[in-house]
Design an enzyme around this catalytic site. Structure first.
Site, PDB file in Angstrom:
ATOM      1  CG  LEU A  49      -2.326  -0.794   1.032  1.00  0.00           C
ATOM      2  CD1 LEU A  49      -2.150  -1.981   0.506  1.00  0.00           C
ATOM      3  CD2 LEU A  49      -3.091  -0.436   2.337  1.00  0.00           C
TER       4      LEU A  49
ATOM      5  N   GLY B  42       1.418  -5.249   1.389  1.00  0.00           N
ATOM      6  CA  GLY B  42       0.190  -5.274   0.107  1.00  0.00           C
ATOM      7  C   GLY B  42       0.730  -6.057  -0.704  1.00  0.00           C
TER       8      GLY B  42
ATOM      9  CG  ASN C 261       6.197  -5.380   6.309  1.00  0.00           C
ATOM     10  OD1 ASN C 261       5.183  -5.717   5.561  1.00  0.00           O
ATOM     11  ND2 ASN C 261       7.012  -4.631   6.070  1.00  0.00           N
TER      12      ASN C 261
END
Ligand SMILES: CCCCCCC/C=C/C(=O)SCCNC(=O)CCNC(=O)[C@H](O)C(C)(C)COP(=O)(O)OP(=O)(O)OC[C@H]1O[C@@H](n2cnc3c(N)ncnc32)[C@H](O)[C@@H]1OP(=O)(O)O
Length: 333
Positions: A108, A153, A177
């Protein structure tokens, strides 16, 4: 390293509003460079599609420099490319890879998640969910040729694929993570991981925010195959051929109740609202919003990554109550 980068990106975005529209690389629009055998590539500035109609396969290359992060523009272009390929009966499979070897995707786009208006978060989050759902439910076989690092992501995107081939380079780590950034992976990220590696491995991986190097990624099952870097594409091609030899591969798998376990019809109906409502309702702005950061500063976390109380509860539920979410029960049953 991820934490340092997360802090750097968020701080920069909060302090330099002009930087929010960054990282758009000019690229070819419409029909692009000619592919091999006279077949033309197509795509958009951030997504290059190299079709191989004879094989019924298209290679989809992410090219959103510098790190293929999921900006809104990139997600939109990726989905348009997917839809075009799905609507073209020539294609039965896609190989998803990066146009910049070394980085599959940084996940992201952190600059999309702070310092914006609630409507933006709503739109952004919908696009993220749409990406997940559309790849996960695609009627095309999707093979990930992971030629670079793939955190958060980026890992999620690869988990939507039917098969993951990872280049054997110790720098190419993969995993969810998020906790290392002080944020929590949404339950559907977690569910994808549970489906892929099993409950206990997923639990540990998410709690510690583990990024697995190739050998470890293969051992726990985050990826299906690790091959020398120069063989990632060819391996993905052979795997694809195997899948396409099955007449109804993707629907067939769905009908057998394998692989798409997360997405029961109820889950599909619930997915968009369950994250958007708690995170972006008018009285509950996006947790990373700078104006609300003082409400919940967990010790040891940088101010720009502080979580709001509702999100904290969700974090606690994920970490402590891992598996008690109704959707986890659905998976394990
Ligand atoms: C609160 C609710 C939140 C709900 C969401 C929860 C789910 C979250 C999912 C996510 O995906 S969060 C994003 C997680 N991503 C990461 O942790 C990756 C962070 N990046 C890195 O570790 C490294 O950048 C890299 C990918 C390993 C590449 O390293 P490299 O050394 O090659 O490049 P850098 O110099 O670090 O970065 C270049 C450039 O790119 C910017 N950048 C990096 N990652 C992102 C990102 N995710 N979004 C936006 N921008 C990113 C970085 O800041 C550099 O920019 P400049 O300083 O050059 O302007």
């Amino acid at each position: 390293m991820a934490l340092a980068v997360g802090m750097r990106v968020l701080t920069r975005a909060l302090h330099r509003p002009w930087a929010r529209g960054l990282r758009v690389a000019p690229g070819r629009t419409g029909p692009a460079a000619g592919g091999g055998d006279g077949v033309r590539c197509f795509g958009s500035p951030r997504v290059l599609v190299e079709p191989d109609p004879a094989a019924g396969v298209a290679v989809v290359k992410m090219r959103n420099p510098p790190v293929n992060s999921f900006s809104l523009e990139f997600l939109t272009e990726l989905l348009i490319s997917l839809e075009k390929l799905e609507n073209d009966k020539t294609f039965r499979g896609i190989i998803l890879t990066s146009d910049h070897p070394g980085i599959f995707s940084a996940g992201l786009d952190l600059t999309e998640m702070c310092g914006r208006k609630p409507e933006h978060y709503m739109e952004y989050w919908k696009a993220v969910q749409e990406m997940w759902l559309r790849f996960y439910l695609s009627n095309l076989v999707v093979i990930a040729a992971i030629n670079g690092v793939s955190p958060a992501g980026g890992c999620l995107l690869s988990l939507t694929c039917d098969y993951r081939v990872l280049a054997n380079n110790p720098k190419y780590t993969i995993g969810l993570n998020e906790t290392r950034l002080g944020i929590v992976a949404p339950f559907w990220f977690k569910d994808m991981m549970v489906n892929t590696v099993g409950y206990r491995t997923a639990e540990r991986a998410l709690q510690l925010g583990l990024l697995f190097p190739p050998a470890e990624a293969l051992r726990v099952g985050v990826v299906d195959q690790v091959v020398p870097e120069d063989q990632v594409q060819s391996t993905a091609r052979s795997v694809m051929a195997q899948w396409l030899a099955i007449p109804v591969c993707r629907p067939g798998v769905q009908n057998q109740g394998l692989g798409r376990a997360v997405l029961s019809p109820e889950a599909l109906g619930e997915a968009p609202s369950c994250l958007i409502q708690p995170l972006a309702a008018p009285d509950d702005p996006w947790p990373l919003d700078a104006s609300r950061q003082s409400a919940f500063p967990p010790r040891g976390l940088p101010a720009c990554l502080c979580l709001q109380a509702p999100l904290f509860l969700s974090l606690v539920r994920t970490l402590v109550g891992f598996g008690v979410h109704p959707k986890s029960k659905r998976i394990s049953s």
